[in-house]
Design a protein around this motif. Sequence first.
Motif, PDB file in Angstrom:
ATOM      1  N   ILE A  83       0.856  -1.178   0.000  1.00 29.96           N
ATOM      2  CA  ILE A  83       0.000   0.000   0.000  1.00 29.96           C
ATOM      3  C   ILE A  83       0.891   1.227   0.000  1.00 29.96           C
ATOM      4  O   ILE A  83       1.705   1.404   0.914  1.00 29.96           O
ATOM      5  CB  ILE A  83      -0.910   0.020   1.246  1.00 29.96           C
ATOM      6  CG1 ILE A  83      -1.706  -1.273   1.351  1.00 29.96           C
ATOM      7  CG2 ILE A  83      -1.827   1.248   1.220  1.00 29.96           C
ATOM      8  CD1 ILE A  83      -2.195  -1.586   2.741  1.00 29.96           C
ATOM      9  N   SER A  88       4.979   8.849  -5.125  1.00 27.72           N
ATOM     10  CA  SER A  88       4.677   8.049  -6.309  1.00 27.72           C
ATOM     11  C   SER A  88       5.962   7.400  -6.798  1.00 27.72           C
ATOM     12  O   SER A  88       7.057   7.871  -6.521  1.00 27.72           O
ATOM     13  CB  SER A  88       4.075   8.910  -7.413  1.00 27.72           C
ATOM     14  OG  SER A  88       4.999   9.889  -7.846  1.00 27.72           O
ATOM     15  N   ILE A 100       2.912   2.968  -9.066  1.00 27.84           N
ATOM     16  CA  ILE A 100       2.167   2.987  -7.809  1.00 27.84           C
ATOM     17  C   ILE A 100       2.271   4.395  -7.230  1.00 27.84           C
ATOM     18  O   ILE A 100       3.309   5.050  -7.358  1.00 27.84           O
ATOM     19  CB  ILE A 100       2.674   1.923  -6.807  1.00 27.84           C
ATOM     20  CG1 ILE A 100       1.736   1.839  -5.600  1.00 27.84           C
ATOM     21  CG2 ILE A 100       4.115   2.171  -6.404  1.00 27.84           C
ATOM     22  CD1 ILE A 100       1.947   0.627  -4.709  1.00 27.84           C
ATOM     23  N   LYS A 101       1.171   4.872  -6.650  1.00 24.79           N
ATOM     24  CA  LYS A 101       1.173   6.182  -6.013  1.00 24.79           C
ATOM     25  C   LYS A 101       0.309   6.144  -4.763  1.00 24.79           C
ATOM     26  O   LYS A 101      -0.434   5.177  -4.535  1.00 24.79           O
ATOM     27  CB  LYS A 101       0.681   7.260  -6.976  1.00 24.79           C
ATOM     28  CG  LYS A 101      -0.759   7.106  -7.399  1.00 24.79           C
ATOM     29  CD  LYS A 101      -1.158   8.197  -8.359  1.00 24.79           C
ATOM     30  CE  LYS A 101      -2.628   8.028  -8.747  1.00 24.79           C
ATOM     31  NZ  LYS A 101      -3.055   9.053  -9.681  1.00 24.79           N
ATOM     32  N   ARG A 102       0.442   7.192  -3.959  1.00 26.57           N
ATOM     33  CA  ARG A 102      -0.287   7.268  -2.689  1.00 26.57           C
ATOM     34  C   ARG A 102      -1.752   6.874  -2.866  1.00 26.57           C
ATOM     35  O   ARG A 102      -2.428   7.329  -3.786  1.00 26.57           O
ATOM     36  CB  ARG A 102      -0.213   8.693  -2.140  1.00 26.57           C
ATOM     37  CG  ARG A 102      -0.719   8.795  -0.724  1.00 26.57           C
ATOM     38  CD  ARG A 102      -0.716  10.211  -0.258  1.00 26.57           C
ATOM     39  NE  ARG A 102      -2.133  10.558  -0.200  1.00 26.57           N
ATOM     40  CZ  ARG A 102      -2.598  11.762  -0.087  1.00 26.57           C
ATOM     41  NH1 ARG A 102      -1.811  12.786  -0.079  1.00 26.57           N
ATOM     42  NH2 ARG A 102      -3.885  11.980  -0.015  1.00 26.57           N
ATOM     43  N   GLN A 104      -2.832   3.810  -3.559  1.00 28.17           N
ATOM     44  CA  GLN A 104      -2.986   2.598  -4.359  1.00 28.17           C
ATOM     45  C   GLN A 104      -2.411   1.387  -3.642  1.00 28.17           C
ATOM     46  O   GLN A 104      -1.451   1.505  -2.887  1.00 28.17           O
ATOM     47  CB  GLN A 104      -2.292   2.742  -5.710  1.00 28.17           C
ATOM     48  CG  GLN A 104      -2.974   3.714  -6.644  1.00 28.17           C
ATOM     49  CD  GLN A 104      -2.302   3.761  -7.996  1.00 28.17           C
ATOM     50  OE1 GLN A 104      -1.090   3.680  -8.096  1.00 28.17           O
ATOM     51  NE2 GLN A 104      -3.110   3.888  -9.043  1.00 28.17           N
ATOM     52  N   SER A 105      -3.016   0.236  -3.920  1.00 31.15           N
ATOM     53  CA  SER A 105      -2.555  -1.041  -3.372  1.00 31.15           C
ATOM     54  C   SER A 105      -2.281  -2.002  -4.512  1.00 31.15           C
ATOM     55  O   SER A 105      -2.924  -1.933  -5.557  1.00 31.15           O
ATOM     56  CB  SER A 105      -3.619  -1.655  -2.461  1.00 31.15           C
ATOM     57  OG  SER A 105      -3.928  -0.794  -1.397  1.00 31.15           O
ATOM     58  N   LEU A 106      -1.329  -2.884  -4.296  1.00 27.17           N
ATOM     59  CA  LEU A 106      -1.015  -3.934  -5.255  1.00 27.17           C
ATOM     60  C   LEU A 106      -0.875  -5.258  -4.507  1.00 27.17           C
ATOM     61  O   LEU A 106      -0.341  -5.282  -3.396  1.00 27.17           O
ATOM     62  CB  LEU A 106       0.308  -3.647  -5.977  1.00 27.17           C
ATOM     63  CG  LEU A 106       0.385  -2.415  -6.862  1.00 27.17           C
ATOM     64  CD1 LEU A 106       1.827  -2.195  -7.325  1.00 27.17           C
ATOM     65  CD2 LEU A 106      -0.533  -2.564  -8.064  1.00 27.17           C
TER      66      LEU A 106
END
Length: 135
Positions: A83, A88, A100-102, A104-106
Amino acid sequence: FEKEDGLLDLDWDTALSAADLSAMSLDYLNNYVLRTPEIAREENGNVEEQLVPKEAKPFFNLKRFKVSTKMAIPDGQGFHCIIATQGSGKLSGDFGDVPIKRGQSLFIPTCLSGYDLVSEGSGILEVVYCYPPEI
């Protein structure tokens, strides 16, 4: 799901008796619950922090990465979620680049090879890694 499904076939009194509702001492709160993250690794001004004590690892694990340039993330971490909480950047590896940036979750699959966590922009990329229990 209904409210009673969370009771695992227990009655309310039995389920609530498992909860410890006593007050925690200020010493316990300050030195165990509100702990200072431990630095696990530093690499070229980038930091990996351990957020929970080793006693938590049979249940879950949390790490925070603060990256101003680039930090290597080794493979073999198992399935986990990351998370972005600040900045970014991207995950960069043999799979290509994944931004990925503030906010966002992967989800990271077990089979993913090692990669670099790369900050893009003027600020720090801060990412929290959430791991399942260590068995």
